[in-house]
Scaffold this motif. Structure first.
Motif, PDB file in Angstrom:
ATOM      1  N   SER A  23     -12.146  18.457  -6.382  1.00 47.79           N
ATOM      2  CA  SER A  23     -12.835  18.096  -7.623  1.00 47.79           C
ATOM      3  C   SER A  23     -13.459  16.719  -7.451  1.00 47.79           C
ATOM      4  O   SER A  23     -12.978  15.912  -6.653  1.00 47.79           O
ATOM      5  N   PHE A  24     -14.517  16.463  -8.204  1.00 51.19           N
ATOM      6  CA  PHE A  24     -15.200  15.172  -8.130  1.00 51.19           C
ATOM      7  C   PHE A  24     -15.254  14.499  -9.493  1.00 51.19           C
ATOM      8  O   PHE A  24     -15.630  15.138 -10.484  1.00 51.19           O
ATOM      9  N   ALA A  25     -14.929  13.210  -9.535  1.00 51.22           N
ATOM     10  CA  ALA A  25     -15.299  12.371 -10.673  1.00 51.22           C
ATOM     11  C   ALA A  25     -16.609  11.701 -10.256  1.00 51.22           C
ATOM     12  O   ALA A  25     -16.985  11.723  -9.093  1.00 51.22           O
ATOM     13  N   GLY A  26     -17.310  11.117 -11.209  1.00 50.98           N
ATOM     14  CA  GLY A  26     -18.575  10.462 -10.891  1.00 50.98           C
ATOM     15  C   GLY A  26     -19.764  11.312 -11.289  1.00 50.98           C
ATOM     16  O   GLY A  26     -19.618  12.232 -12.079  1.00 50.98           O
ATOM     17  N   PRO A  27     -20.942  11.008 -10.766  1.00 53.60           N
ATOM     18  CA  PRO A  27     -21.211  10.053  -9.684  1.00 53.60           C
ATOM     19  C   PRO A  27     -21.085   8.583 -10.109  1.00 53.60           C
ATOM     20  O   PRO A  27     -21.202   8.275 -11.287  1.00 53.60           O
ATOM     21  N   TYR A  28     -20.870   7.716  -9.087  1.00 57.37           N
ATOM     22  CA  TYR A  28     -20.853   6.266  -9.326  1.00 57.37           C
ATOM     23  C   TYR A  28     -22.011   5.577  -8.637  1.00 57.37           C
ATOM     24  O   TYR A  28     -22.223   4.372  -8.811  1.00 57.37           O
ATOM     25  N   ASN A  56     -13.570   8.853 -14.459  1.00 54.52           N
ATOM     26  CA  ASN A  56     -14.896   8.730 -15.083  1.00 54.52           C
ATOM     27  C   ASN A  56     -14.942   7.569 -16.077  1.00 54.52           C
ATOM     28  O   ASN A  56     -15.925   6.821 -16.120  1.00 54.52           O
ATOM     29  N   SER A  57     -13.892   7.414 -16.872  1.00 54.14           N
ATOM     30  CA  SER A  57     -13.838   6.288 -17.826  1.00 54.14           C
ATOM     31  C   SER A  57     -13.837   4.970 -17.074  1.00 54.14           C
ATOM     32  O   SER A  57     -14.478   4.000 -17.493  1.00 54.14           O
ATOM     33  N   LYS A  85     -25.098   8.344 -14.830  1.00 56.46           N
ATOM     34  CA  LYS A  85     -24.144   8.853 -15.831  1.00 56.46           C
ATOM     35  C   LYS A  85     -23.181   9.797 -15.126  1.00 56.46           C
ATOM     36  O   LYS A  85     -23.587  10.501 -14.199  1.00 56.46           O
ATOM     37  N   GLN A  86     -21.929   9.803 -15.545  1.00 56.29           N
ATOM     38  CA  GLN A  86     -20.939  10.654 -14.895  1.00 56.29           C
ATOM     39  C   GLN A  86     -21.043  12.110 -15.400  1.00 56.29           C
ATOM     40  O   GLN A  86     -21.322  12.329 -16.579  1.00 56.29           O
TER      41      GLN A  86
END
Ligand code: GLU
Length: 279
Positions: A117-122, A239-240, A274-275
């Motif tokens: 799984s991915f959070a982001g993008p950053y 993400n936060s 934006k994430q």
């Protein structure tokens, strides 16, 4: 020391090693992590400006993003254990639990989402080309036919070349630093990967004046933070944390400090991004 004493010392050190190993793995299991537990983060060790290990020092934009995010998750900097995460090993490191997260110029793709799984993008980068300073014939991917190009196994840039530019002689190594060494020694004609990574090598003291980035990105590489597949709760926390890093000004500071020295121009049309919602 006689033979028996030597034997006893050896046995004691084996025992000590064994205990250390047990204690370590016991403490670091699970991603929740209390105080004292090591939080294992996969980064690159050979990409200046992004993830670089020099002795016991770790620097780069990915290192700064990871440190910020880890802190928001409750892990202080001294609790982070940096683990080398070569491009082809990132999914395995996450799925086997050898790392808690990966922050390693790791593009979010549908194929990778089958395994992690991915959070982001950053951050959003783009695929580009690195050539020797005196190169005039290579000006973009369409000029690579018959040329020797280097990229890394398991990376999106290598995949893109194979899919879209079949006339290129692609050589795949395990790391980009090996590709850059081959470029300098004329074993290959160009190196392809993200413009961020290439800018870092081009500005390294040992290569200064010898290499140039073509500067016409031909893909969008959206950097995510890799997590164990399905860990939606951590994804949302990450993400936060990224959003807070941007709104607090720390993201820009990290960009300037790490990518600035290479003269890298951040594409402000796509950055800061934006994430994506966590799934
Ligand atoms: N961002 C690309 C990827 O995730 C290239 C950089 C890398 O290999 O780390 O494959």
């Amino acid at each position: 020391m006689n033979v028996r004493q030597i034997g006893a010392v050896a046995a004691a050190s084996v025992l000590a090693l064994g205990l250390t190993a047990c204690g370590d793995s016991g403490k670091s299991s699970g991603s929740g992590g209390g105080s004292g537990a090591k939080f294992k983060v996969g980064i690159k060790f050979d990409q200046p400006g992004l993830g670089l290990k020099e002795g016991s020092k770790y620097t780069g934009f990915d290192v700064d993003v990871a440190t910020y995010v880890a802190k928001e998750l409750g892990h202080k900097a001294s609790d982070i254990q940096w683990v080398q995460a070569p491009s082809a090993q990132r999914e395995t490191l996450l799925s086997t639990g050898q790392v808690n997260m990966v922050v390693a110029t790791y593009s979010i793709t549908d194929a990778r989402k089958e395994k992690v799984s991915f959070a982001g993008p950053y951050f959003v980068a783009g695929q580009d080309l690195l050539v020797r300073s005196d190169e005039t014939a290579i000006t973009g991917p369409e000029t690579l036919t018959g040329k020797k190009l280097c990229s890394v196994t398991g990376s999106t840039p290598a995949q893109k070349i194979k899919a879209k530019y079949p006339g290129v002689q692609l050589q795949e190594f395990g790391t980009y630093s090996e590709c850059v060494a081959a470029l300098v020694s004329k074993g290959v004609d160009a190196v392809t990967t993200d413009n961020t990574i290439l800018a870092g090598y081009a500005s390294q003291a040992q290569y200064k004046g010898k290499l140039k980035v073509v500067g016409k990105p031909f893909s969008e590489e959206r950097y995510g933070i890799g997590l164990k597949k399905g860990d939606k709760a951590t994804c949302e926390k990450v993400n936060s944390a990224i959003a807070k890093m941007v709104s607090s000004g720390e993201w820009q500071k990290a960009v300037d400090a790490n990518l600035g020295p290479a003269g890298f121009k951040v594409d402000t049309a796509t950055n800061p991004p934006k994430q994506d919602p966590c799934t």
